[in-house]
Design a protein around this motif. Structure first.
Motif, PDB file in Angstrom:
ATOM      1  N   PHE A 158       0.812  -1.214   0.000  1.00  0.00           N
ATOM      2  CA  PHE A 158       0.000   0.000   0.000  1.00  0.00           C
ATOM      3  C   PHE A 158       0.849   1.270   0.000  1.00  0.00           C
ATOM      4  CE2 PHE A 158      -3.218   2.854   2.206  1.00  0.00           C
ATOM      5  CZ  PHE A 158      -3.959   3.076   1.061  1.00  0.00           C
ATOM      6  N   GLU A 159       1.782   1.389   0.917  1.00  0.00           N
ATOM      7  CA  GLU A 159       2.558   2.630   1.014  1.00  0.00           C
ATOM      8  C   GLU A 159       3.305   2.987  -0.269  1.00  0.00           C
ATOM      9  OE1 GLU A 159       5.641   4.988   3.947  1.00  0.00           O
ATOM     10  OE2 GLU A 159       4.822   3.065   4.602  1.00  0.00           O
ATOM     11  N   PRO A 160       3.901   2.041  -0.992  1.00  0.00           N
ATOM     12  CA  PRO A 160       4.552   2.423  -2.250  1.00  0.00           C
ATOM     13  C   PRO A 160       3.588   3.047  -3.273  1.00  0.00           C
ATOM     14  CG  PRO A 160       5.312   0.259  -1.571  1.00  0.00           C
ATOM     15  CD  PRO A 160       4.168   0.637  -0.656  1.00  0.00           C
ATOM     16  N   CYS A 161       2.286   2.792  -3.115  1.00  0.00           N
ATOM     17  CA  CYS A 161       1.282   3.346  -4.033  1.00  0.00           C
ATOM     18  C   CYS A 161       0.870   4.770  -3.688  1.00  0.00           C
ATOM     19  CB  CYS A 161       0.037   2.452  -4.046  1.00  0.00           C
ATOM     20  SG  CYS A 161       0.301   0.804  -4.681  1.00  0.00           S
ATOM     21  N   TRP A 162       1.199   5.224  -2.490  1.00  0.00           N
ATOM     22  CA  TRP A 162       0.704   6.528  -2.044  1.00  0.00           C
ATOM     23  C   TRP A 162       0.968   7.672  -3.024  1.00  0.00           C
ATOM     24  CZ3 TRP A 162       2.065   6.645   3.895  1.00  0.00           C
ATOM     25  CH2 TRP A 162       1.317   5.667   4.546  1.00  0.00           C
ATOM     26  N   PRO A 163       2.164   7.795  -3.614  1.00  0.00           N
ATOM     27  CA  PRO A 163       2.371   8.930  -4.534  1.00  0.00           C
ATOM     28  C   PRO A 163       1.410   8.925  -5.732  1.00  0.00           C
ATOM     29  CG  PRO A 163       4.482   8.042  -3.844  1.00  0.00           C
ATOM     30  CD  PRO A 163       3.423   7.081  -3.355  1.00  0.00           C
ATOM     31  N   ILE A 164       1.160   7.770  -6.319  1.00  0.00           N
ATOM     32  CA  ILE A 164       0.255   7.722  -7.466  1.00  0.00           C
ATOM     33  C   ILE A 164      -1.190   7.939  -7.020  1.00  0.00           C
ATOM     34  CG2 ILE A 164      -0.056   5.197  -7.558  1.00  0.00           C
ATOM     35  CD1 ILE A 164       0.395   7.339 -10.641  1.00  0.00           C
ATOM     36  N   LEU A 165      -1.548   7.440  -5.852  1.00  0.00           N
ATOM     37  CA  LEU A 165      -2.900   7.672  -5.327  1.00  0.00           C
ATOM     38  C   LEU A 165      -3.111   9.157  -5.054  1.00  0.00           C
ATOM     39  CD1 LEU A 165      -3.124   4.636  -2.884  1.00  0.00           C
ATOM     40  CD2 LEU A 165      -3.995   4.776  -5.235  1.00  0.00           C
ATOM     41  N   ARG A 166      -2.105   9.796  -4.475  1.00  0.00           N
ATOM     42  CA  ARG A 166      -2.192  11.237  -4.204  1.00  0.00           C
ATOM     43  C   ARG A 166      -2.322  12.025  -5.506  1.00  0.00           C
ATOM     44  NH1 ARG A 166       1.531  11.344  -0.777  1.00  0.00           N
ATOM     45  NH2 ARG A 166       3.258  11.617  -2.209  1.00  0.00           N
ATOM     46  N   GLN A 167      -1.626  11.575  -6.539  1.00  0.00           N
ATOM     47  CA  GLN A 167      -1.696  12.249  -7.840  1.00  0.00           C
ATOM     48  C   GLN A 167      -3.131  12.246  -8.378  1.00  0.00           C
ATOM     49  OE1 GLN A 167       1.087  10.725 -10.781  1.00  0.00           O
ATOM     50  NE2 GLN A 167      -0.256  11.343 -12.438  1.00  0.00           N
ATOM     51  N   TYR A 168      -3.825  11.137  -8.248  1.00  0.00           N
ATOM     52  CA  TYR A 168      -5.181  11.014  -8.791  1.00  0.00           C
ATOM     53  C   TYR A 168      -6.269  11.511  -7.840  1.00  0.00           C
ATOM     54  CZ  TYR A 168      -3.798   8.413 -12.968  1.00  0.00           C
ATOM     55  OH  TYR A 168      -3.257   8.049 -14.177  1.00  0.00           O
ATOM     56  N   PHE A 169      -6.059  11.363  -6.520  1.00  0.00           N
ATOM     57  CA  PHE A 169      -7.108  11.691  -5.552  1.00  0.00           C
ATOM     58  C   PHE A 169      -6.820  12.926  -4.706  1.00  0.00           C
ATOM     59  CE2 PHE A 169      -7.734   6.910  -5.704  1.00  0.00           C
ATOM     60  CZ  PHE A 169      -8.876   6.971  -6.477  1.00  0.00           C
ATOM     61  N   GLY A 170      -5.648  13.526  -4.855  1.00  0.00           N
ATOM     62  CA  GLY A 170      -5.240  14.637  -3.995  1.00  0.00           C
ATOM     63  C   GLY A 170      -6.189  15.814  -3.998  1.00  0.00           C
ATOM     64  N   ASN A 171      -6.762  16.149  -5.146  1.00  0.00           N
ATOM     65  CA  ASN A 171      -7.695  17.284  -5.199  1.00  0.00           C
ATOM     66  C   ASN A 171      -9.041  16.934  -4.589  1.00  0.00           C
ATOM     67  OD1 ASN A 171      -5.884  19.022  -6.418  1.00  0.00           O
ATOM     68  ND2 ASN A 171      -6.535  18.489  -8.486  1.00  0.00           N
ATOM     69  N   ALA A 172      -9.498  15.713  -4.810  1.00  0.00           N
ATOM     70  CA  ALA A 172     -10.813  15.297  -4.323  1.00  0.00           C
ATOM     71  C   ALA A 172     -10.808  15.018  -2.817  1.00  0.00           C
ATOM     72  CB  ALA A 172     -11.284  14.049  -5.065  1.00  0.00           C
ATOM     73  N   GLN A 173      -9.717  14.494  -2.315  1.00  0.00           N
ATOM     74  CA  GLN A 173      -9.589  14.092  -0.910  1.00  0.00           C
ATOM     75  C   GLN A 173     -10.828  13.323  -0.429  1.00  0.00           C
ATOM     76  OE1 GLN A 173      -8.526  17.918   0.920  1.00  0.00           O
ATOM     77  NE2 GLN A 173      -6.471  17.050   1.182  1.00  0.00           N
ATOM     78  N   PRO A 174     -11.123  12.182  -1.077  1.00  0.00           N
ATOM     79  CA  PRO A 174     -12.314  11.415  -0.694  1.00  0.00           C
ATOM     80  C   PRO A 174     -12.132  10.700   0.635  1.00  0.00           C
ATOM     81  CG  PRO A 174     -11.022  10.202  -2.300  1.00  0.00           C
ATOM     82  CD  PRO A 174     -10.373  11.552  -2.161  1.00  0.00           C
ATOM     83  N   ALA A 175     -13.253  10.328   1.238  1.00  0.00           N
ATOM     84  CA  ALA A 175     -13.215   9.425   2.385  1.00  0.00           C
ATOM     85  C   ALA A 175     -12.605   8.120   1.869  1.00  0.00           C
ATOM     86  CB  ALA A 175     -14.619   9.190   2.915  1.00  0.00           C
ATOM     87  N   ALA A 176     -11.758   7.471   2.676  1.00  0.00           N
ATOM     88  CA  ALA A 176     -11.019   6.312   2.172  1.00  0.00           C
ATOM     89  C   ALA A 176     -10.923   5.195   3.203  1.00  0.00           C
ATOM     90  CB  ALA A 176      -9.612   6.742   1.763  1.00  0.00           C
ATOM     91  N   THR A 177     -10.863   3.982   2.685  1.00  0.00           N
ATOM     92  CA  THR A 177     -10.665   2.790   3.497  1.00  0.00           C
ATOM     93  C   THR A 177      -9.690   1.881   2.765  1.00  0.00           C
ATOM     94  OG1 THR A 177     -12.919   2.885   4.345  1.00  0.00           O
ATOM     95  CG2 THR A 177     -11.782   0.765   4.527  1.00  0.00           C
ATOM     96  N   MET A 178      -8.768   1.264   3.502  1.00  0.00           N
ATOM     97  CA  MET A 178      -7.864   0.266   2.938  1.00  0.00           C
ATOM     98  C   MET A 178      -8.143  -1.051   3.634  1.00  0.00           C
ATOM     99  SD  MET A 178      -5.138  -1.825   3.139  1.00  0.00           S
ATOM    100  CE  MET A 178      -3.396  -1.860   3.255  1.00  0.00           C
TER     101      MET A 178
END
Length: 125
Positions: free
Chosen positions: A85-105
């Motif tokens: 999960f943590e290695p994915c954070w930069p790409i997730l932030r790139q796509y979701f950073g503006n929306a800042q949705p509620a999230a669950t992992m």
């Protein structure tokens, strides 16, 4: 009221019987989406590449529904290996950073051992 169903052409949709996304009056519900490239039905072995392909698939569904990634209000991440999960954070932030949705992992097995991540979202229309 369901207004539209969006299909990506994935063989999974036809074989299992679901749509990539369902659009109702207020929301776009995007099915759990994996890192398969649906045009070639191939999947990378790399978690980052899978995450990016998931997001490109989701972005296409959201676009086809007439909305944008900035309108995503809920995201669920499902990974078989929590360390991925943590290695994915930069790409997730790139796509979701503006929306800042509620999230669950969630850590859980996925339908195919090749799949390293699955992402499900809900967006406003």
């Amino acid at each position: 009221m369901i207004e539209k169903r969006i299909v990506s052409g994935s063989s999974f949709e036809k074989e299992i019987g679901y749509a990539r996304a369902v659009v109702d009056t207020h929301y776009i519900h995007v099915s759990g989406t994996t890192g398969y490239n649906y045009s070639s039905m191939t999947i990378s072995e790399d978690i980052i590449e899978q995450a990016e392909q998931c997001l490109e698939n989701i972005q296409q569904a959201i676009h086809d529904a007439g909305s944008s990634m900035d309108k995503i209000v809920r995201v669920r991440y499902i990974l078989p290996n929590r360390e991925d999960f943590e290695p994915c954070w930069p790409i997730l932030r790139q796509y979701f950073g503006n929306a800042q949705p509620a999230a669950t992992m969630i850590v859980a097995g996925l339908a195919d051992a090749k799949m390293k991540i699955e992402i499900e979202v809900t967006a406003l229309r």
